[in-house]
Design a protein around this motif. Sequence first.
Motif, PDB file in Angstrom:
ATOM      1  N   ILE A   8       0.869  -1.180   0.000  1.00  0.00           N
ATOM      2  CA  ILE A   8       0.000   0.000   0.000  1.00  0.00           C
ATOM      3  C   ILE A   8       0.906   1.231   0.000  1.00  0.00           C
ATOM      4  O   ILE A   8       1.773   1.359   0.858  1.00  0.00           O
ATOM      5  CB  ILE A   8      -0.885   0.065   1.267  1.00  0.00           C
ATOM      6  N   VAL A   9       0.701   2.122  -0.954  1.00  0.00           N
ATOM      7  CA  VAL A   9       1.528   3.319  -1.064  1.00  0.00           C
ATOM      8  C   VAL A   9       0.681   4.541  -0.740  1.00  0.00           C
ATOM      9  O   VAL A   9      -0.326   4.803  -1.405  1.00  0.00           O
ATOM     10  CB  VAL A   9       2.133   3.463  -2.481  1.00  0.00           C
ATOM     11  N   LEU A  21       6.367   6.161  -5.676  1.00  0.00           N
ATOM     12  CA  LEU A  21       5.691   5.096  -6.398  1.00  0.00           C
ATOM     13  C   LEU A  21       6.648   4.294  -7.279  1.00  0.00           C
ATOM     14  O   LEU A  21       6.467   3.085  -7.443  1.00  0.00           O
ATOM     15  CB  LEU A  21       4.534   5.661  -7.224  1.00  0.00           C
ATOM     16  N   GLU A  22       7.675   4.933  -7.808  1.00  0.00           N
ATOM     17  CA  GLU A  22       8.674   4.194  -8.602  1.00  0.00           C
ATOM     18  C   GLU A  22       9.328   3.103  -7.762  1.00  0.00           C
ATOM     19  O   GLU A  22       9.485   1.963  -8.208  1.00  0.00           O
ATOM     20  CB  GLU A  22       9.740   5.141  -9.149  1.00  0.00           C
ATOM     21  N   VAL A 109       4.144   1.978   2.154  1.00  0.00           N
ATOM     22  CA  VAL A 109       5.240   2.811   1.673  1.00  0.00           C
ATOM     23  C   VAL A 109       4.783   4.261   1.719  1.00  0.00           C
ATOM     24  O   VAL A 109       3.715   4.601   1.204  1.00  0.00           O
ATOM     25  CB  VAL A 109       5.658   2.432   0.228  1.00  0.00           C
ATOM     26  N   VAL A 110       5.587   5.109   2.350  1.00  0.00           N
ATOM     27  CA  VAL A 110       5.293   6.539   2.443  1.00  0.00           C
ATOM     28  C   VAL A 110       6.550   7.324   2.122  1.00  0.00           C
ATOM     29  O   VAL A 110       7.655   6.784   2.156  1.00  0.00           O
ATOM     30  CB  VAL A 110       4.783   6.926   3.857  1.00  0.00           C
ATOM     31  N   GLY A 111       6.381   8.577   1.827  1.00  0.00           N
ATOM     32  CA  GLY A 111       7.519   9.445   1.553  1.00  0.00           C
ATOM     33  C   GLY A 111       8.017  10.116   2.807  1.00  0.00           C
ATOM     34  O   GLY A 111       7.278  10.298   3.776  1.00  0.00           O
ATOM     35  N   VAL A 140      10.396   6.245   2.033  1.00  0.00           N
ATOM     36  CA  VAL A 140      11.241   6.543   0.887  1.00  0.00           C
ATOM     37  C   VAL A 140      11.643   8.002   0.963  1.00  0.00           C
ATOM     38  O   VAL A 140      10.783   8.889   1.045  1.00  0.00           O
ATOM     39  CB  VAL A 140      10.477   6.280  -0.433  1.00  0.00           C
ATOM     40  N   ARG A 141      12.915   8.245   0.960  1.00  0.00           N
ATOM     41  CA  ARG A 141      13.406   9.616   1.017  1.00  0.00           C
ATOM     42  C   ARG A 141      13.175  10.281  -0.327  1.00  0.00           C
ATOM     43  O   ARG A 141      13.598   9.773  -1.360  1.00  0.00           O
ATOM     44  CB  ARG A 141      14.878   9.653   1.387  1.00  0.00           C
ATOM     45  N   VAL A 142      12.487  11.408  -0.308  1.00  0.00           N
ATOM     46  CA  VAL A 142      12.203  12.123  -1.541  1.00  0.00           C
ATOM     47  C   VAL A 142      13.057  13.381  -1.635  1.00  0.00           C
ATOM     48  O   VAL A 142      13.437  13.959  -0.621  1.00  0.00           O
ATOM     49  CB  VAL A 142      10.710  12.482  -1.669  1.00  0.00           C
ATOM     50  N   THR A 143      13.363  13.743  -2.854  1.00  0.00           N
ATOM     51  CA  THR A 143      14.125  14.959  -3.094  1.00  0.00           C
ATOM     52  C   THR A 143      13.283  15.908  -3.925  1.00  0.00           C
ATOM     53  O   THR A 143      12.474  15.481  -4.744  1.00  0.00           O
ATOM     54  CB  THR A 143      15.431  14.652  -3.848  1.00  0.00           C
TER      55      THR A 143
END
Length: 144
Positions: A8-9, A21-22, A109-111, A140-143
Motif C-alpha cells: 500500500i503506497v 511510487l517508482e 510505503v510513504v515518503g 522513501v526519502r524524496v528529493t
Amino acid sequence: MSTYQHIIVGLDLSEESKQILEKAHFLATAANAKLSIAHIIEPLVFTYGGDIPMDISSVQEQIETQATTDLAKIGQEFGVAPENQYIVIGQPANELQTIAAEHNGDLIVVGSHGRHGLSLLLGSTSNSVLHGTHCDVLAVRVTS
C-alpha cells in the motif's frame, strides 16, 4: 523469508509522489505483489479548526474530485488498477493503517523528506504510520 504480498503506497499527489511510487512499483514487481495506492484528504474542518464561517462542503468536494483525477492518472501511469486506488477522508496515518488492515497490506510505503534531527527523521505522517500499524513500513526519502 517471505516476500510482500500487498504493498500500500500513501501518496500526497505532489511531484515527489512519483519518486515514492517508482520504488514501491519496483518492490511490487520484484515480489510479484499486489500494488495499491492511496491518497488521504484531511477534512478542511480539521485543518482550520472548525472556525470557518461558511459552508465549505463544495470546496471539499472539489478537492476530492481533483484528487480522484490525479490519483487515477498516476495509477494508470504505473499500472495500478482502479479497484486498487483509494481516496479516503480522514487523518492520513490512521487511514493508511486502516486500508492496510482491511485489505491485508503487509507493507505501507510513504515518503519522507530529508529533514535534520532525530525528531525529523520521518515526517509526522510517516512516523505516525510506523508507530501504529501491524505491518512493515518503508519510508522513501524524496528529493525536491
